[in-house]
Design a protein around this motif. Structure first.
Motif, short mmCIF file in Angstrom:
data_model
loop_
_atom_site.label_atom_id
_atom_site.label_comp_id
_atom_site.label_asym_id
_atom_site.label_seq_id
_atom_site.Cartn_x
_atom_site.Cartn_y
_atom_site.Cartn_z
N LEU A 56 0.83 -1.21 0.00
CA LEU A 56 0.00 0.00 0.00
C LEU A 56 0.86 1.26 0.00
CD1 LEU A 56 -2.82 -1.03 2.48
CD2 LEU A 56 -2.96 -0.86 -0.01
N ALA A 114 2.24 1.77 -3.53
CA ALA A 114 1.20 1.83 -4.57
C ALA A 114 1.38 0.72 -5.61
CB ALA A 114 1.17 3.20 -5.22
N THR A 155 0.21 -7.06 -5.18
CA THR A 155 -0.15 -6.98 -3.77
C THR A 155 -0.69 -8.32 -3.28
OG1 THR A 155 -0.66 -4.63 -3.93
CG2 THR A 155 -1.61 -5.82 -2.06
#
Length: 107
Positions: A70, A73, A79
Motif C-alpha cells: 500500500l 502503490a 499486492t
C-alpha cells in the motif's frame, strides 16, 4: 522470487509434505501408545507450539506485506501475490523442516 515461484514452492510443499509429516507424527504417537512410552510428548508439544508460532508469524508477515504494498502503490496483482507469499511462507518453511527432520529419524 519473481512471478510467484516462492508461493508455488510453499504451496507445493504444503500439499506434498504436510500429509507426510502428519503420517509420521501419527505413526510415532501410535507406536508410543502401544508401547506405553511417553517419549513423544516433546513431539506433541512441538507440534502445537509450531502451529501457534506459524500462525502468528503468518499474520504479521501478511500485514507487513500489505502495508508495504500500500505504501508503494503496487498493483493489485502484485499486492495479492506478495501478501499470499508472506502468509504461506511460515507454514511452508516449517513443513519442509519437519519433513526432513522426521524422515531422518532412526526407528
Amino acid at each position: 522470487m519473481a512471478g510467484g515461484r516462492q508461493l508455488r514452492r510453499d504451496a507445493f510443499s504444503l500439499w506434498l509434505e504436510a500429509p507426510f509429516v502428519i503420517a509420521m507424527r501419527c505413526h510415532e504417537m501410535g507406536m508410543a501408545a502401544m508401547t506405553g512410552s511417553t517419549q513423544d510428548t516433546a513431539e506433541m508439544t512441538r507440534m502445537v507450539t509450531e502451529k501457534m508460532a506459524a500462525a502468528a508469524e503468518s499474520v504479521v508477515a501478511a500485514n507487513f506485506a500489505l502495508a508495504k504494498a500500500l505504501m508503494t502503490a503496487a498493483s493489485p496483482e502484485s499486492t495479492v501475490r506478495a501478501v499470499s507469499e508472506a502468509a504461506v511462507r511460515p507454514y511452508g518453511k516449517r513443513v519442509r523442516r519437519n519433513a526432513r527432520r522426521l524422515a531422518a529419524r532412526k526407528h
